[in-house]
Design an enzyme around this catalytic site. Structure first.
Site, PDB file in Angstrom:
ATOM      1  N   GLY A  10       0.828  -1.215   0.000  1.00 58.65           N
ATOM      2  CA  GLY A  10       0.000   0.000   0.000  1.00 58.65           C
ATOM      3  C   GLY A  10       0.857   1.258   0.000  1.00 58.65           C
ATOM      4  N   LEU A  35      -3.245  -7.766  -1.318  1.00 60.37           N
ATOM      5  CA  LEU A  35      -3.464  -7.109  -2.618  1.00 60.37           C
ATOM      6  C   LEU A  35      -4.945  -6.849  -2.852  1.00 60.37           C
ATOM      7  CD1 LEU A  35      -0.791  -8.864  -4.903  1.00 60.37           C
ATOM      8  CD2 LEU A  35      -0.605  -6.700  -3.674  1.00 60.37           C
ATOM      9  N   ILE A  60      -4.008 -10.965   6.477  1.00 67.26           N
ATOM     10  CA  ILE A  60      -3.538 -11.009   7.876  1.00 67.26           C
ATOM     11  C   ILE A  60      -4.513 -11.794   8.766  1.00 67.26           C
ATOM     12  CG2 ILE A  60      -2.034  -8.972   7.948  1.00 67.26           C
ATOM     13  CD1 ILE A  60      -4.424  -7.475   9.305  1.00 67.26           C
ATOM     14  N   THR A 123      -4.181   5.407  13.783  1.00 63.72           N
ATOM     15  CA  THR A 123      -4.489   6.699  13.166  1.00 63.72           C
ATOM     16  C   THR A 123      -4.911   7.739  14.202  1.00 63.72           C
ATOM     17  OG1 THR A 123      -6.131   7.790  11.749  1.00 63.72           O
ATOM     18  CG2 THR A 123      -6.783   5.705  12.692  1.00 63.72           C
ATOM     19  N   ASP A 124      -4.675   9.005  13.872  1.00 62.18           N
ATOM     20  CA  ASP A 124      -5.153  10.088  14.752  1.00 62.18           C
ATOM     21  C   ASP A 124      -6.685  10.139  14.784  1.00 62.18           C
ATOM     22  OD1 ASP A 124      -5.667  11.088  12.187  1.00 62.18           O
ATOM     23  OD2 ASP A 124      -4.696  13.028  12.529  1.00 62.18           O
ATOM     24  N   GLU A 125      -7.338   9.451  13.820  1.00 59.51           N
ATOM     25  CA  GLU A 125      -8.801   9.499  13.768  1.00 59.51           C
ATOM     26  C   GLU A 125      -9.435   8.799  14.961  1.00 59.51           C
ATOM     27  OE1 GLU A 125     -10.518   9.035   9.862  1.00 59.51           O
ATOM     28  OE2 GLU A 125      -8.671   9.717   8.907  1.00 59.51           O
ATOM     29  N   TYR A 147     -14.408   3.190  10.070  1.00 64.95           N
ATOM     30  CA  TYR A 147     -12.949   3.072   9.903  1.00 64.95           C
ATOM     31  C   TYR A 147     -12.240   3.356  11.219  1.00 64.95           C
ATOM     32  CZ  TYR A 147      -8.172   4.640   8.929  1.00 64.95           C
ATOM     33  OH  TYR A 147      -6.808   4.832   8.986  1.00 64.95           O
ATOM     34  N   LYS A 151     -10.138   0.816  13.702  1.00 64.77           N
ATOM     35  CA  LYS A 151      -8.721   1.035  14.026  1.00 64.77           C
ATOM     36  C   LYS A 151      -8.537   1.124  15.546  1.00 64.77           C
ATOM     37  CE  LYS A 151      -5.655   1.563  11.658  1.00 64.77           C
ATOM     38  NZ  LYS A 151      -4.708   0.581  11.050  1.00 64.77           N
ATOM     39  N   ARG A 211      -6.882  19.084   8.263  1.00 66.53           N
ATOM     40  CA  ARG A 211      -6.102  17.867   8.499  1.00 66.53           C
ATOM     41  C   ARG A 211      -4.640  18.263   8.721  1.00 66.53           C
ATOM     42  NH1 ARG A 211     -10.554  16.454   9.177  1.00 66.53           N
ATOM     43  NH2 ARG A 211     -11.712  14.754   8.210  1.00 66.53           N
TER      44      ARG A 211
HETATM   45  P1  NAD Z   1      -3.505   1.722   1.811  1.00 64.34           P
HETATM   46  O1  NAD Z   1      -4.989   1.617   1.722  1.00 64.34           O
HETATM   47  O2  NAD Z   1      -2.759   2.474   0.753  1.00 64.34           O
HETATM   48  O3  NAD Z   1      -2.860   0.265   1.852  1.00 64.34           O
HETATM   49  C1  NAD Z   1      -3.338  -0.759   2.659  1.00 64.34           C
HETATM   50  C2  NAD Z   1      -2.590  -2.035   2.275  1.00 64.34           C
HETATM   51  O4  NAD Z   1      -3.049  -3.101   3.131  1.00 64.34           O
HETATM   52  C3  NAD Z   1      -2.837  -2.478   0.836  1.00 64.34           C
HETATM   53  O5  NAD Z   1      -1.635  -2.884   0.244  1.00 64.34           O
HETATM   54  C4  NAD Z   1      -3.799  -3.651   0.981  1.00 64.34           C
HETATM   55  O6  NAD Z   1      -3.712  -4.599  -0.067  1.00 64.34           O
HETATM   56  C5  NAD Z   1      -3.356  -4.220   2.322  1.00 64.34           C
HETATM   57  N1  NAD Z   1      -4.412  -5.000   2.991  1.00 64.34           N
HETATM   58  C6  NAD Z   1      -5.703  -4.630   3.216  1.00 64.34           C
HETATM   59  N2  NAD Z   1      -6.364  -5.607   3.861  1.00 64.34           N
HETATM   60  C7  NAD Z   1      -5.463  -6.599   4.077  1.00 64.34           C
HETATM   61  C8  NAD Z   1      -5.540  -7.854   4.722  1.00 64.34           C
HETATM   62  N3  NAD Z   1      -6.679  -8.306   5.259  1.00 64.34           N
HETATM   63  N4  NAD Z   1      -4.423  -8.621   4.780  1.00 64.34           N
HETATM   64  C9  NAD Z   1      -3.260  -8.184   4.221  1.00 64.34           C
HETATM   65  N5  NAD Z   1      -3.137  -7.013   3.592  1.00 64.34           N
HETATM   66  C10 NAD Z   1      -4.225  -6.222   3.533  1.00 64.34           C
HETATM   67  O7  NAD Z   1      -3.202   2.302   3.258  1.00 64.34           O
HETATM   68  P2  NAD Z   1      -2.170   3.388   3.759  1.00 64.34           P
HETATM   69  O8  NAD Z   1      -2.715   4.726   3.500  1.00 64.34           O
HETATM   70  O9  NAD Z   1      -0.815   3.036   3.282  1.00 64.34           O
HETATM   71  O10 NAD Z   1      -2.261   3.143   5.340  1.00 64.34           O
HETATM   72  C11 NAD Z   1      -1.406   2.197   5.980  1.00 64.34           C
HETATM   73  C12 NAD Z   1      -1.726   2.141   7.454  1.00 64.34           C
HETATM   74  O11 NAD Z   1      -1.574   3.436   8.026  1.00 64.34           O
HETATM   75  C13 NAD Z   1      -3.164   1.720   7.767  1.00 64.34           C
HETATM   76  O12 NAD Z   1      -3.149   0.883   8.897  1.00 64.34           O
HETATM   77  C14 NAD Z   1      -3.874   3.028   8.061  1.00 64.34           C
HETATM   78  O13 NAD Z   1      -4.954   2.835   8.957  1.00 64.34           O
HETATM   79  C15 NAD Z   1      -2.756   3.817   8.707  1.00 64.34           C
HETATM   80  N6  NAD Z   1      -2.874   5.283   8.560  1.00 64.34           N
HETATM   81  C16 NAD Z   1      -2.984   5.837   7.301  1.00 64.34           C
HETATM   82  C17 NAD Z   1      -3.054   7.226   7.178  1.00 64.34           C
HETATM   83  C18 NAD Z   1      -3.162   7.901   5.823  1.00 64.34           C
HETATM   84  O14 NAD Z   1      -3.321   9.136   5.773  1.00 64.34           O
HETATM   85  N7  NAD Z   1      -3.049   7.194   4.707  1.00 64.34           N
HETATM   86  C19 NAD Z   1      -3.019   8.034   8.327  1.00 64.34           C
HETATM   87  C20 NAD Z   1      -2.895   7.417   9.589  1.00 64.34           C
HETATM   88  C21 NAD Z   1      -2.817   6.044   9.676  1.00 64.34           C
HETATM   89  P1  TYD Z   2      -9.505  11.706   3.035  1.00 67.22           P
HETATM   90  O1  TYD Z   2      -8.342  11.896   2.123  1.00 67.22           O
HETATM   91  O2  TYD Z   2     -10.568  10.736   2.658  1.00 67.22           O
HETATM   92  O3  TYD Z   2      -8.907  11.385   4.479  1.00 67.22           O
HETATM   93  P2  TYD Z   2      -9.655  11.314   5.923  1.00 67.22           P
HETATM   94  O4  TYD Z   2     -11.118  11.294   5.723  1.00 67.22           O
HETATM   95  O5  TYD Z   2      -9.136  10.018   6.449  1.00 67.22           O
HETATM   96  O6  TYD Z   2      -9.157  12.515   6.674  1.00 67.22           O
HETATM   97  O7  TYD Z   2     -10.204  13.114   3.239  1.00 67.22           O
HETATM   98  C1  TYD Z   2      -9.470  14.230   3.693  1.00 67.22           C
HETATM   99  C2  TYD Z   2     -10.432  15.374   3.846  1.00 67.22           C
HETATM  100  O8  TYD Z   2     -10.943  15.736   2.563  1.00 67.22           O
HETATM  101  C3  TYD Z   2     -11.646  15.033   4.681  1.00 67.22           C
HETATM  102  O9  TYD Z   2     -12.011  16.197   5.427  1.00 67.22           O
HETATM  103  C4  TYD Z   2     -12.719  14.708   3.647  1.00 67.22           C
HETATM  104  C5  TYD Z   2     -12.362  15.622   2.498  1.00 67.22           C
HETATM  105  N1  TYD Z   2     -12.700  15.133   1.141  1.00 67.22           N
HETATM  106  C6  TYD Z   2     -13.409  15.957   0.252  1.00 67.22           C
HETATM  107  O10 TYD Z   2     -13.778  17.098   0.577  1.00 67.22           O
HETATM  108  N2  TYD Z   2     -13.694  15.473  -0.994  1.00 67.22           N
HETATM  109  C7  TYD Z   2     -13.321  14.236  -1.394  1.00 67.22           C
HETATM  110  O11 TYD Z   2     -13.640  13.835  -2.556  1.00 67.22           O
HETATM  111  C8  TYD Z   2     -12.584  13.408  -0.486  1.00 67.22           C
HETATM  112  C9  TYD Z   2     -12.152  12.030  -0.877  1.00 67.22           C
HETATM  113  C10 TYD Z   2     -12.299  13.905   0.778  1.00 67.22           C
END
Ligand code: NAD
Ligand code: TYD
Length: 342
Positions: A10, A35, A60, A123-125, A147, A151, A211
């Site tokens: 990911g 994947l 997992i 996550t901070d969420e 979500y 988490k 954010r």
């Molecule tokens: P992503 O959605 O890009 O990637 C998730 C990956 O996990 C993918 O490769 C997917 O195939 C894999 N996956 C999903 N379900 C699975 C399963 N059951 N078994 C094995 N693999 C599985 O996510 P990301 O944005 O890279 O986030 C990674 C981690 O960081 C997550 O735990 C997310 O909650 C956390 N996180 C993300 C953000 C953000 O802004 N992206 C912020 C805070 C925390």
């Molecule tokens: P997102 O990237 O989905 O992350 P998260 O909801 O985990 O913070 O969204 C970031 C912010 O952008 C959130 O306040 C929702 C907003 N947003 C839009 O306004 N339009 C969109 O199409 C999307 C995907 C998000």
């Protein structure tokens, strides 16, 4: 030392894998990834030929596969998750299965083998909306979406395994990440790629949500600092420590993307808000800064570099966006958010 990185195909997981193999010559990495739509082997192309890298396609939540992959690993970093809030509103069950049950299966397998460190990426969420100030690691959890609730459930199970069974666990609560290789469903890559194609940029509600945008390489280096120097049993926030007013609200981010691409403001499309939409997140990162971690990116420079990356790497995102799976999701998520004029 071999590290098992789950969810390593990911966005953030692949950044962590690429950076780890580059930085630590003696380390080896096994990626275990299901994947899903979000997992993409192209994200691991830069390390595919590295002899220290191994890939296992598995869930997992599959105990046997996880046990096999753990063999010989000293540490685990769990990135694997369903990660998109909008999808958690459309299909919450998938989030409970992976983010709660999957995390627990991985924990159990790690307990059974003498793993030295288990880092859960959260996550901070989990703190819910924070209208002013910043969340400290001691604050109560108040998640708003399926979500963030899943988490929270996952990380609480990890912490319980640490207390009850002595699992050497650490938890990282990360802010919103952005940067190269992010699946184009999240705000920044969606708006960049829509703008490149002169498609509308959907803004939820009034666009005044905030954010704590953190560059993916700073997010990954924060995880690395916690993995190697953090104290077992502890929680660490990771996020961009820049002042609040330099981290713009969504609408300003969208306008800046349009400006960077030379596209007109008329592409902004206000749409019906997300239910239970958290207004603001912000974490206090003093504890992580105390480990010596320092971010390298300002949001302004990071956003400009990210816009350039998507403009230069259409071969990465076009196949995703034109795929049937993505288009079905896009129609479902945005169809009943009929545009309204402001
Ligand atoms: P992503 O959605 O890009 O990637 C998730 C990956 O996990 C993918 O490769 C997917 O195939 C894999 N996956 C999903 N379900 C699975 C399963 N059951 N078994 C094995 N693999 C599985 O996510 P990301 O944005 O890279 O986030 C990674 C981690 O960081 C997550 O735990 C997310 O909650 C956390 N996180 C993300 C953000 C953000 O802004 N992206 C912020 C805070 C925390
Ligand atoms: P997102 O990237 O989905 O992350 P998260 O909801 O985990 O913070 O969204 C970031 C912010 O952008 C959130 O306040 C929702 C907003 N947003 C839009 O306004 N339009 C969109 O199409 C999307 C995907 C998000």
């Amino acid at each position: 030392m071999r590290i098992l990185v789950t969810g390593g195909a990911g966005f953030i997981g692949s950044e962590f894998v690429r950076a780890t193999l580059e930085r630590y010559a003696a380390d080896e990495v096994t990626v275990l990834d299901k994947l899903t739509y979000a997992g993409n082997l192209a994200n691991l192309d830069p390390v595919a030929d590295d002899m220290r890298f191994r890939f296992v396609e598995a869930d997992i939540a599959n105990a046997e596969a996880v046990e096999r992959a753990l063999d010989g690993c000293a540490m685990v970093v769990n990135f694997a998750a369903e990660t998109h809030v909008d999808r958690s509103i459309l299909d919450p069950d998938a989030f409970v299965k992976t983010d709660v049950l999957g995390t627990w299966t991985l924990c159990q397998a790690a307990r059974a083998q003498a793993i030295q460190r288990f880092l859960q990426v959260s996550t901070d969420e989990v703190y819910g909306a924070v209208l002013s100030g910043a969340s400290s690691e001691l604050d109560r959890l108040d998640p708003s979406s399926p979500y963030s609730a899943s988490k929270a459930g996952g990380e609480l199970l990890v912490l319980a395994a640490a207390k009850t069974f002595g699992l050497p666990a650490l938890v990282v609560r990360g802010a919103n990440a952005y940067g190269p290789y992010q699946y184009p469903e999240k705000l920044i890559p969606l708006h960049i790629t829509n703008a490149i194609d002169d498609q509308p940029l959907p803004v939820y509600g009034d666009g005044q949500q905030r954010r704590q945008w953190t560059h993916v390489s700073d997010f990954a280096s924060g995880i690395d600092a916690v993995l190697r120097q953090g104290r077992v049993g502890e929680i660490y926030n990771v996020g961009n420590p820049e002042a609040d007013d330099t981290l713009p609200v969504n609408l300003t981010v969208t306008r800046r993307i349009l400006e960077l691409l030379g596209k007109p403001e008329s592409l902004v499309e206000y749409v019906v808000d997300r239910p239970a939409h958290d207004r603001r997140y912000r974490v206090d990162t003093s504890k992580l800064l105390g480990l010596g971690w320092r971010p390298r990116w300002s949001f302004e420079d990071g956003l400009a570099a990210t816009v350039r990356w998507y403009a230069d790497n259409e071969a990465w995102w076009r196949p995703i966006k034109s795929g049937e799976r993505h288009q079905a999701y896009y129609a479902q998520n945005y169809a009943d958010r009929s545009a309204f004029a402001r």
